[in-house]
Design an enzyme around this catalytic site. Structure first.
Site, short mmCIF file in Angstrom:
data_model
loop_
_atom_site.label_atom_id
_atom_site.label_comp_id
_atom_site.label_asym_id
_atom_site.label_seq_id
_atom_site.Cartn_x
_atom_site.Cartn_y
_atom_site.Cartn_z
N HIS A 44 31.46 40.17 42.04
CA HIS A 44 32.35 40.78 41.05
C HIS A 44 32.84 39.71 40.10
O HIS A 44 32.67 38.51 40.37
CB HIS A 44 33.56 41.40 41.75
CG HIS A 44 34.44 40.35 42.36
ND1 HIS A 44 34.18 39.79 43.60
CD2 HIS A 44 35.53 39.70 41.89
CE1 HIS A 44 35.07 38.86 43.86
NE2 HIS A 44 35.91 38.77 42.83
N HIS A 126 34.23 34.42 35.62
CA HIS A 126 33.08 33.95 36.40
C HIS A 126 32.81 34.91 37.55
O HIS A 126 33.71 35.62 38.01
CB HIS A 126 33.34 32.54 36.96
CG HIS A 126 34.48 32.50 37.93
ND1 HIS A 126 35.79 32.43 37.54
CD2 HIS A 126 34.50 32.58 39.29
CE1 HIS A 126 36.57 32.45 38.60
NE2 HIS A 126 35.81 32.55 39.70
P1 ATP Z 1 37.95 35.05 51.44
O1 ATP Z 1 39.27 34.60 50.89
O2 ATP Z 1 38.05 35.90 52.66
O3 ATP Z 1 36.96 33.95 51.56
P2 ATP Z 1 37.55 36.24 48.84
O4 ATP Z 1 38.00 34.96 48.23
O5 ATP Z 1 36.38 36.95 48.28
O6 ATP Z 1 37.26 36.06 50.37
P3 ATP Z 1 40.19 37.07 48.27
O7 ATP Z 1 40.73 35.74 48.68
O8 ATP Z 1 40.95 38.29 48.63
O9 ATP Z 1 38.74 37.28 48.85
O10 ATP Z 1 40.00 37.02 46.70
C1 ATP Z 1 39.53 38.10 45.96
C2 ATP Z 1 39.16 37.63 44.57
O11 ATP Z 1 40.32 37.11 43.90
C3 ATP Z 1 38.15 36.51 44.55
O12 ATP Z 1 37.38 36.62 43.36
C4 ATP Z 1 39.01 35.27 44.46
O13 ATP Z 1 38.32 34.21 43.85
C5 ATP Z 1 40.13 35.75 43.58
N1 ATP Z 1 41.36 35.02 43.86
C6 ATP Z 1 41.86 34.73 45.08
N2 ATP Z 1 43.02 34.07 44.97
C7 ATP Z 1 43.26 33.92 43.65
C8 ATP Z 1 44.31 33.31 42.87
N3 ATP Z 1 45.35 32.73 43.43
N4 ATP Z 1 44.20 33.37 41.54
C9 ATP Z 1 43.17 33.96 40.94
N5 ATP Z 1 42.15 34.56 41.61
C10 ATP Z 1 42.19 34.53 42.94
#
Ligand code: ATP
Ligand code: MG
EC number: 3.1.4.58
Length: 174
Positions: A44, A126
């Site tokens: 995504h 990205h």
């Molecule tokens: P995991 O954390 O279990 O490895 P994930 O990163 O795909 O998996 P999330 O951490 O819930 O799942 O993040 C969901 C999306 O939001 C991802 O695209 C992640 O890069 C983005 N994201 C997470 N934290 C932030 C943040 N603090 N600021 C901006 N984007 C974020």
């Protein structure tokens, strides 16, 4: 115990259709990088990350998103990159359309208005392809055209803990 708040980890994203998903999955496999592939079903482009919020906030930001103008978004994924600190490999547009930035800003605004503390860092569109990447060959690739068919609100995991994604709501972009 009865006062425990229902918390959810949510974010708005552009959601690839199956054909693009396959194309991105192939790209992620072929990368010259180490690290671990992002599951195909998770690919995504994050528009606005609300993070862990109470359930009523999720309802509110989803309702407010209904009122947004949602133009078609055409972007060209033409660049591989590596964010060193979060250790991710990504593909993105070297030149993002104004509509994409506007949509991301509007969604961040909706989250802020609902009381969510949003990240102030500039929006860098990205698609994450791999995680735990410490070595990678970045640079241009053969451009992949993306006319994003829809935007989604995703819940990541359960109870505020990241995990498998679930689409909570979809909006057509046209
Ligand atoms: P995991 O954390 O279990 O490895 P994930 O990163 O795909 O998996 P999330 O951490 O819930 O799942 O993040 C969901 C999306 O939001 C991802 O695209 C992640 O890069 C983005 N994201 C997470 N934290 C932030 C943040 N603090 N600021 C901006 N984007 C974020
Ligand atoms: Mg994460």
């Amino acid at each position: 115990m009865s006062q425990e708040i229902d918390r959810r980890r949510v974010f708005f994203a552009l959601w690839p259709d199956d054909a693009l998903r396959d194309r991105l999955a192939r790209l992620s496999r072929e990368l010259r990088a180490n690290g671990r592939l992002v599951p195909v079903a998770h690919l995504h482009l994050t528009l606005a990350f609300a993070g862990v919020v109470p359930a009523p906030v999720v309802t509110r930001i989803a309702t407010d998103a209904n009122r947004l103008a949602r133009p078609a978004i055409r972007l060209t994924l033409d660049r591989l990159g590596h964010f060193r600190r979060p250790r991710i490999a990504w593909v993105g547009p070297s030149d993002a359309p104004a509509e994409l930035d506007a949509l991301a800003q509007s969604l961040s605004g909706i989250c802020r208005d609902a009381g969510v503390a949003m990240d102030d860092r500039p929006f860098r569109p990205h698609v994450t392809l791999r995680r735990f990447v410490t070595r990678m060959a970045s640079g241009p690739i053969e451009p992949i055209a993306w006319v994003a068919p829809e935007m989604v609100l995703i819940e990541s995991g359960r109870g505020g803990h990241p995990g498998p994604y679930r689409v909570l709501q979809r909006w057509r972009l046209a």
